[in-house]
Design a protein around this motif. Structure first.
Motif, PDB file in Angstrom:
ATOM      1  N   VAL A 163      35.786  50.846  43.985  1.00 53.00           N
ATOM      2  CA  VAL A 163      36.712  50.185  43.067  1.00 53.00           C
ATOM      3  C   VAL A 163      36.165  50.228  41.649  1.00 53.00           C
ATOM      4  CG1 VAL A 163      37.636  47.934  42.422  1.00 53.00           C
ATOM      5  CG2 VAL A 163      37.812  48.719  44.782  1.00 53.00           C
ATOM      6  N   TRP A 164      34.878  49.935  41.503  1.00 50.82           N
ATOM      7  CA  TRP A 164      34.248  49.935  40.180  1.00 50.82           C
ATOM      8  C   TRP A 164      34.360  51.319  39.546  1.00 50.82           C
ATOM      9  CZ3 TRP A 164      28.642  51.183  38.943  1.00 50.82           C
ATOM     10  CH2 TRP A 164      28.370  50.930  37.596  1.00 50.82           C
ATOM     11  N   ASN A 166      36.556  53.764  40.200  1.00 45.54           N
ATOM     12  CA  ASN A 166      37.943  54.094  39.867  1.00 45.54           C
ATOM     13  C   ASN A 166      38.416  53.363  38.622  1.00 45.54           C
ATOM     14  OD1 ASN A 166      38.058  55.737  42.108  1.00 45.54           O
ATOM     15  ND2 ASN A 166      39.017  54.205  43.417  1.00 45.54           N
ATOM     16  N   ASN A 167      38.104  52.073  38.537  1.00 46.28           N
ATOM     17  CA  ASN A 167      38.535  51.300  37.377  1.00 46.28           C
ATOM     18  C   ASN A 167      37.810  51.740  36.110  1.00 46.28           C
ATOM     19  OD1 ASN A 167      40.311  49.758  38.889  1.00 46.28           O
ATOM     20  ND2 ASN A 167      38.805  48.188  39.347  1.00 46.28           N
ATOM     21  N   ALA A 170      39.558  54.718  34.736  1.00 47.95           N
ATOM     22  CA  ALA A 170      40.806  54.375  34.038  1.00 47.95           C
ATOM     23  C   ALA A 170      40.517  53.836  32.643  1.00 47.95           C
ATOM     24  CB  ALA A 170      41.596  53.353  34.852  1.00 47.95           C
ATOM     25  N   ASN A 192      49.627  52.336  35.641  1.00 46.31           N
ATOM     26  CA  ASN A 192      49.023  51.129  36.221  1.00 46.31           C
ATOM     27  C   ASN A 192      50.066  50.045  36.439  1.00 46.31           C
ATOM     28  OD1 ASN A 192      45.785  50.903  36.372  1.00 46.31           O
ATOM     29  ND2 ASN A 192      46.347  52.386  34.806  1.00 46.31           N
ATOM     30  N   GLU A 223      40.196  42.406  36.223  1.00 46.80           N
ATOM     31  CA  GLU A 223      40.373  43.857  36.217  1.00 46.80           C
ATOM     32  C   GLU A 223      41.451  44.281  35.225  1.00 46.80           C
ATOM     33  OE1 GLU A 223      42.550  46.709  39.335  1.00 46.80           O
ATOM     34  OE2 GLU A 223      40.700  45.826  40.132  1.00 46.80           O
ATOM     35  N   VAL A 227      41.366  46.507  31.613  1.00 50.38           N
ATOM     36  CA  VAL A 227      42.248  47.651  31.341  1.00 50.38           C
ATOM     37  C   VAL A 227      43.019  47.426  30.040  1.00 50.38           C
ATOM     38  CG1 VAL A 227      44.273  48.923  32.149  1.00 50.38           C
ATOM     39  CG2 VAL A 227      42.452  48.326  33.764  1.00 50.38           C
ATOM     40  N   LEU A 271      33.890  45.280  34.724  1.00 54.41           N
ATOM     41  CA  LEU A 271      34.504  45.854  35.916  1.00 54.41           C
ATOM     42  C   LEU A 271      33.570  45.798  37.121  1.00 54.41           C
ATOM     43  CD1 LEU A 271      36.310  48.923  34.327  1.00 54.41           C
ATOM     44  CD2 LEU A 271      37.375  46.902  35.331  1.00 54.41           C
ATOM     45  N   SER A 274      34.351  42.506  38.473  1.00 53.78           N
ATOM     46  CA  SER A 274      35.657  42.597  39.127  1.00 53.78           C
ATOM     47  C   SER A 274      35.555  43.323  40.457  1.00 53.78           C
ATOM     48  CB  SER A 274      36.647  43.332  38.206  1.00 53.78           C
ATOM     49  OG  SER A 274      37.858  43.604  38.868  1.00 53.78           O
TER      50      SER A 274
END
Length: 335
Positions: A163-164, A166-167, A170, A192, A223, A227, A271, A274
């Protein structure tokens, strides 16, 4: 300017500077003073040459001399834990606070668009049918279906790391693509928000919106904030290309780009938190109210951090740019 006369008049000084720069032994006090004086004169010579009679070969030689002399004069300043502490307590929160007029409207507008799209999806079965076959949608939204299983199908540590990553990608896209007039940033944001709206709309139509929010809020608040911060700063970078203000476009892009790079490092840490929440708290056996409370507390902690530490630093004059000594030399231009 007569180039031959200019070289004849100052060539000996350049040769002497070259000699001092090649010295392997430690310079004496007198030699160090001479090096500084020659560095300053050569910088002036290079500026005059660039503004009056640019010659590629001579310009290249003097540029190299000036760069090497500057490195010798200023020396290398090693990074330290103090630099890292200053970054996270001053520079990063100040940058996020200073650019709040970009990322807060970005967040408000994005969430409004997501809410409208979610309502549209939930209220129109024909729209839902474009997202998948009825059987697929039932599988996604049923108790224990894909939306819920997504958070518990993998080991928590591995899931948090994924997750970290991928975020962070982004966020990096928003910051890097901002220089292209900010247009790609809008596309990343839309993608998103569309994914968020699809989840909200489908789970709402299945009567399970509370379950979805209970899974989203623990990690999603922090998160999404990261973004939105990245997108807002990316848009600010894009606007700098259009309107650099009183600065030259190159200088403005360099300053805003350095700020964006620093923000990217700070947001990676945000992140990471998160990702820990999404990997360990969201799929945990804690009651829904406890998981949501942890998510809200994490979000409030970040906003307090930005508005208290960042606001104080910004009011004290922190620009979130690197120190002057760490920037590239700005050569004066002769009139």
């Amino acid at each position: 300017m007569d180039l031959d006369v200019f070289v004849t008049a100052h060539g000996a000084e350049w040769d002497r500077l070259e000699t001092l720069l090649r010295r392997k032994r430690r310079l004496t006090g007198a030699e160090a003073d001479e090096l500084v004086a020659l560095y300053q004169r050569t910088t002036t010579h290079l500026s005059l040459l660039l503004s009056s009679a640019p010659d590629p070969a001579l310009t290249g030689r003097l540029t190299s001399l000036v760069a090497r002399a500057r490195s010798k004069v200023t020396g290398a300043r090693p990074s330290s834990w103090r630099d890292a502490a200053r970054f996270f307590t001053t520079s990063f929160p100040a940058a996020v606070y200073r650019l709040r007029r970009w990322w807060i409207p970005t967040a408000v507008l994005s969430l409004t668009v997501a809410a409208l799209m979610a309502w549209w999806i939930a209220a129109h079965p024909e729209v839902q049918s474009t997202l998948g076959a009825p059987q697929q949608l039932r599988e996604m939204t049923r108790p224990g279906g894909e939306y819920e299983a997504y958070y518990s199908n993998h080991p928590a540590a591995a899931f948090a790391a994924q997750v970290w990553t991928n975020n962070a990608q982004a966020v990096a896209l928003c910051l890097v693509l901002g220089a292209f007039l900010g247009l790609p940033v809008l596309w990343v944001l839309f993608q998103n928000m569309l994914n968020l709206a699809a989840g909200l709309g489908l789970m709402s139509s299945a009567g399970r919106l509370d379950t979805f929010l209970g899974l989203l809020i623990p990690h999603g608040l922090l998160e999404l904030t990261a973004v939105f911060v990245a997108a807002g700063i990316g848009l600010r970078l894009g606007w700098t290309v259009i309107d650099p203000g009183p600065r030259t476009r190159r200088t403005a892009l360099a300053e805003e780009g350095r700020t964006a790079l620093g923000v990217a490092v700070g947001l990676a840490a945000v992140l990471f938190v998160s990702g820990l929440l999404e990997g360990f708290v969201t799929p945990s056996a804690l009651p829904t109210w406890a998981r949501i409370t942890l998510g809200v507390l994490a979000e409030l902690a970040f906003l307090t951090y930005v508005y208290v530490l960042g606001g104080r630093a910004a009011r004290a004059g922190e620009t979130a740019d690197v120190d002057t000594s760490d920037r590239a030399a700005q050569l004066p231009t002769a009139a």
